[in-house]
Design a protein around this motif. Structure first.
Motif, mmCIF file in Angstrom:
data_model
loop_
_atom_site.group_PDB
_atom_site.id
_atom_site.type_symbol
_atom_site.label_atom_id
_atom_site.label_comp_id
_atom_site.label_asym_id
_atom_site.label_seq_id
_atom_site.Cartn_x
_atom_site.Cartn_y
_atom_site.Cartn_z
ATOM 1 N N PHE A 20 -18.367 -30.725 -0.334
ATOM 2 C CA PHE A 20 -18.778 -31.065 -1.692
ATOM 3 C C PHE A 20 -19.188 -32.530 -1.779
ATOM 4 C CE2 PHE A 20 -17.703 -32.497 -6.044
ATOM 5 C CZ PHE A 20 -18.568 -31.677 -6.757
ATOM 6 N N GLY A 21 -20.300 -32.783 -2.489
ATOM 7 C CA GLY A 21 -20.785 -34.148 -2.642
ATOM 8 C C GLY A 21 -21.209 -34.455 -4.062
ATOM 9 N N ILE A 22 -21.271 -35.751 -4.382
ATOM 10 C CA ILE A 22 -21.714 -36.210 -5.690
ATOM 11 C C ILE A 22 -22.651 -37.400 -5.533
ATOM 12 C CG2 ILE A 22 -19.652 -35.430 -6.922
ATOM 13 C CD1 ILE A 22 -18.653 -38.348 -6.910
ATOM 14 N N HIS A 23 -23.420 -37.634 -6.580
ATOM 15 C CA HIS A 23 -24.285 -38.804 -6.696
ATOM 16 C C HIS A 23 -23.617 -39.793 -7.644
ATOM 17 C CE1 HIS A 23 -27.335 -41.134 -8.898
ATOM 18 N NE2 HIS A 23 -28.224 -40.873 -7.963
ATOM 19 N N ILE A 24 -23.703 -41.082 -7.331
ATOM 20 C CA ILE A 24 -23.266 -42.117 -8.263
ATOM 21 C C ILE A 24 -24.316 -43.234 -8.286
ATOM 22 C CG2 ILE A 24 -20.818 -41.622 -7.867
ATOM 23 C CD1 ILE A 24 -20.674 -44.287 -6.280
ATOM 24 N N MET A 25 -24.323 -43.973 -9.370
ATOM 25 C CA MET A 25 -25.099 -45.202 -9.440
ATOM 26 C C MET A 25 -24.202 -46.357 -9.013
ATOM 27 S SD MET A 25 -28.085 -44.284 -10.615
ATOM 28 C CE MET A 25 -28.824 -45.809 -11.220
ATOM 29 N N ARG A 26 -24.765 -47.348 -8.334
ATOM 30 C CA ARG A 26 -23.961 -48.528 -8.012
ATOM 31 C C ARG A 26 -23.538 -49.200 -9.315
ATOM 32 N NH1 ARG A 26 -26.321 -53.617 -8.704
ATOM 33 N NH2 ARG A 26 -28.487 -53.433 -9.378
ATOM 34 N N GLY A 27 -22.411 -49.910 -9.261
ATOM 35 C CA GLY A 27 -22.016 -50.742 -10.390
ATOM 36 C C GLY A 27 -20.974 -50.113 -11.289
ATOM 37 N N TRP A 60 -34.806 -48.108 -13.822
ATOM 38 C CA TRP A 60 -35.201 -46.790 -14.322
ATOM 39 C C TRP A 60 -34.073 -45.990 -14.954
ATOM 40 C CZ3 TRP A 60 -32.184 -43.857 -11.182
ATOM 41 C CH2 TRP A 60 -31.935 -44.336 -9.885
ATOM 42 N N ASN A 61 -32.893 -46.600 -15.101
ATOM 43 C CA ASN A 61 -31.759 -45.903 -15.699
ATOM 44 C C ASN A 61 -30.856 -46.934 -16.379
ATOM 45 O OD1 ASN A 61 -28.731 -44.989 -15.332
ATOM 46 N ND2 ASN A 61 -29.935 -43.111 -15.416
ATOM 47 N N THR A 62 -30.364 -46.610 -17.564
ATOM 48 C CA THR A 62 -29.609 -47.593 -18.356
ATOM 49 C C THR A 62 -28.100 -47.436 -18.259
ATOM 50 O OG1 THR A 62 -29.668 -46.168 -20.326
ATOM 51 C CG2 THR A 62 -31.498 -47.714 -20.030
ATOM 52 N N ASP A 63 -27.587 -46.637 -17.349
ATOM 53 C CA ASP A 63 -26.161 -46.322 -17.349
ATOM 54 C C ASP A 63 -25.274 -47.478 -16.903
ATOM 55 O OD1 ASP A 63 -26.921 -43.788 -18.108
ATOM 56 O OD2 ASP A 63 -26.644 -42.882 -16.127
ATOM 57 N N MET A 64 -25.762 -48.318 -15.973
ATOM 58 C CA MET A 64 -24.858 -49.229 -15.270
ATOM 59 C C MET A 64 -25.337 -50.676 -15.280
ATOM 60 S SD MET A 64 -22.905 -46.694 -14.172
ATOM 61 C CE MET A 64 -21.866 -47.082 -12.754
ATOM 62 N N TYR A 65 -24.359 -51.579 -15.128
ATOM 63 C CA TYR A 65 -24.610 -52.943 -14.668
ATOM 64 C C TYR A 65 -24.154 -53.028 -13.214
ATOM 65 C CZ TYR A 65 -25.070 -54.647 -19.515
ATOM 66 O OH TYR A 65 -25.469 -54.872 -20.814
ATOM 67 N N GLY A 66 -24.787 -53.917 -12.460
ATOM 68 C CA GLY A 66 -24.298 -54.177 -11.123
ATOM 69 C C GLY A 66 -22.951 -54.874 -11.163
ATOM 70 N N ILE A 67 -22.337 -54.972 -10.001
ATOM 71 C CA ILE A 67 -21.041 -55.648 -9.874
ATOM 72 C C ILE A 67 -21.219 -56.928 -9.085
ATOM 73 C CG2 ILE A 67 -18.817 -55.492 -8.667
ATOM 74 C CD1 ILE A 67 -18.596 -52.635 -9.621
ATOM 75 N N ASP A 68 -20.581 -57.980 -9.568
ATOM 76 C CA ASP A 68 -20.587 -59.267 -8.877
ATOM 77 C C ASP A 68 -19.505 -59.228 -7.807
ATOM 78 O OD1 ASP A 68 -20.375 -61.878 -8.005
ATOM 79 O OD2 ASP A 68 -20.547 -62.759 -10.009
ATOM 80 N N ALA A 69 -19.902 -59.108 -6.570
ATOM 81 C CA ALA A 69 -18.951 -58.919 -5.468
ATOM 82 C C ALA A 69 -18.041 -60.122 -5.268
ATOM 83 C CB ALA A 69 -19.709 -58.625 -4.181
ATOM 84 N N SER A 70 -18.420 -61.278 -5.796
ATOM 85 C CA SER A 70 -17.604 -62.476 -5.608
ATOM 86 C C SER A 70 -16.421 -62.551 -6.582
ATOM 87 C CB SER A 70 -18.474 -63.728 -5.786
ATOM 88 O OG SER A 70 -18.902 -63.868 -7.139
ATOM 89 N N ASP A 106 -29.754 -46.696 -6.553
ATOM 90 C CA ASP A 106 -30.130 -48.039 -7.008
ATOM 91 C C ASP A 106 -29.477 -49.106 -6.127
ATOM 92 O OD1 ASP A 106 -31.407 -49.965 -8.680
ATOM 93 O OD2 ASP A 106 -29.511 -50.284 -9.753
ATOM 94 N N ILE A 107 -29.477 -48.863 -4.820
ATOM 95 C CA ILE A 107 -28.764 -49.803 -3.945
ATOM 96 C C ILE A 107 -29.524 -50.140 -2.667
ATOM 97 C CG2 ILE A 107 -27.450 -48.059 -2.633
ATOM 98 C CD1 ILE A 107 -24.976 -49.972 -3.073
ATOM 99 N N ALA A 108 -30.316 -49.217 -2.136
ATOM 100 C CA ALA A 108 -30.943 -49.441 -0.838
ATOM 101 C C ALA A 108 -32.263 -50.185 -0.925
ATOM 102 C CB ALA A 108 -31.150 -48.119 -0.106
ATOM 103 N N ALA A 109 -32.968 -50.039 -2.044
ATOM 104 C CA ALA A 109 -34.272 -50.711 -2.174
ATOM 105 C C ALA A 109 -34.652 -50.799 -3.639
ATOM 106 C CB ALA A 109 -35.345 -49.971 -1.395
#
Length: 425
Positions: free
Chosen positions: A107-114, A145-155, A182-185
């Motif tokens: 079983f697998g799922i898709h997620i957006m980064r952030g 192209w999608n309004t669901d997420m903000y990125g995460i500041d890794a620091s 929304d992570i590889a390119a």
């Protein structure tokens, strides 16, 4: 990263091409049942729920912007119960995952980064840390192209803990495959290397083996080392649809990326838009349809994906497959080449004539001839160009016809956009 995870190119079904963001539990269960009955014996095993399973009102591949999403108290998105009834009472995907596993599948799922924007706006809690959603968000790092997420500041303190909490949740659901988008390119920001590393760390510590797939593409070739270190598969193209120019352009992409395919890490040519697609999707320039690829183009796609050892993720509604589509997915010789061949590379390209080869595990050779032109054409390759000697037979992998070689050159008349695939021995 455990290289035994995805030791072979993953093979499965993804809901995007046929259901967009609007797939339901009923759709997923039905396709899983079909795979278990008709495709599992051929190596097909992953059932992947694509984007926005947390959006109660999703109706197609066209996203509804800035709408409320299902989320728990720790800023983690949860399946929309109206679409996934077994997720009620906070069970998430556990029961659906258990059902897929009961069929002998994964079983697998898709997620957006952030992190969800609504979590940041409400400044909700994060599990495992005293900081809150707003403290780790990168509000200027957004998906175009999608309004669901903000990125995460890794620091920021709490960034890694948040990803740990996500993947601990997915592990508790029994997730085997995670496609991160929304992570590889990213079209605006390029590859998000720091978030990739946060995710890799979270998977490594979650206690469950998971395939990590990165999207969209094209991933930057100069980041090949990072991608092989952190991910099991990554997209080398933007969304791929049943349009000949997209398939035509894939030959150049594959030529560049083929050398980076290896145990546990696979350049990904994207999903196979075959069979019945577009059921609840408006992407690819059309809606509900059977693939617009001709049979020649379908076989060319399967030949190219298989010789370069791309993951095979079927995009159509499996339950509607006809005999032709089924035959593309269950050819034993082609699937054996996908799993066991090595050293795939382009032998030559002369305008619209292309030849690839790959080594077979028994010392013989796989050879693919492609005619990318709009006219029927002869495609030819000599034994010298292939580095061959001492072979006298060829097997056409798609037709299973075996014949004697009477010359030191292979020449085949090929229909427009078509191909042939041989094993020489």
């Amino acid at each position: 990263m455990n290289k035994k995870t995805a030791a072979l190119p993953p093979m499965g079904w993804n809901s995007w091409d046929c259901y967009g963001a609007a797939v339901t539990e009923e759709d997923v269960r039905g396709n899983a049942e079909y795979m278990a009955e008709h495709l599992k014996e051929w190596g097909w095993e992953y059932i992947v729920v694509d984007i926005q399973w947390y959006e109660p009102g999703a109706v197609s591949s066209a996203y509804r912007p800035f709408v409320p999403l299902e989320m728990d108290e720790y800023s983690r998105l949860m399946p929309a119960v109206n679409r996934f009834p077994s997720a009620e009472n906070g069970d998430g995907f556990k029961k659906l995952s258990d059902y897929v596993h009961s069929l002998g599948l994964k079983f697998g799922i898709h997620i957006m980064r952030g992190i969800p924007r609504q979590a940041v706006h409400a400044n909700t809690a994060l599990l495992g840390t005293d900081v809150r959603a707003r403290d780790i968000a990168h509000p200027n790092s957004i998906c175009p192209w999608n309004t669901d997420m903000y990125g995460i500041d890794a620091s920021q303190k709490g960034a890694q803990e948040y990803y740990h909490s996500l993947f601990a949740l997915y592990a508790s659901w029994g997730v085997d495959f995670v496609k991160v988008d929304d992570i590889a390119a990213s079209r605006l920001y390029g590859i998000h290397a720091e978030e990739i590393r946060l995710i890799r760390n979270a998977i490594d510590q979650c206690g469950r083996e998971m395939v990590l797939s990165l999207s969209p593409g094209p991933a930057p070739l100069e980041e090949a080392a990072l991608l092989k270190e952190t991910a099991n598969m990554w997209r080398i193209t933007d969304d791929f649809w049943d349009i000949w120019p997209l398939l035509y352009n894939m030959f150049e992409r594959c030529e560049k990326w083929a050398e980076h395919a290896g145990e546990g890490h696979w350049p990904d040519c994207d999903m196979l838009p075959l069979g019945h697609i577009g059921i609840r999707s408006v992407d690819g320039g059309a809606t509900d349809r059977w693939t617009r690829f001709t049979k020649e183009e379908q076989r060319t796609m399967m030949t190219l994906w298989s010789i370069v050892k791309s993951p095979l993720m079927f995009g159509g509604e499996l339950r509607d497959n006809d005999e032709w589509t089924h035959s593309l997915l269950t050819n034993p010789d082609v699937l054996h080449m996908l799993r066991t061949s090595s050293n795939a590379h382009q032998v030559y390209r002369q305008e619209e004539q292309v030849v690839w080869k790959a080594d077979a595990e028994d010392g013989s050779l796989y050879v693919a001839l492609f005619n990318l032109s709009d006219e029927t054409s002869d495609v030819s390759v000599s034994f010298e160009e292939l580095g061959l000697s001492g072979v006298n037979r060829q097997k056409d992998l798609w037709s299973s016809q075996d014949s004697l070689l009477t010359d030191d050159r292979i020449t085949q008349t090929i229909h427009p956009h078509g191909s042939v695939l041989y094993k020489l021995y």
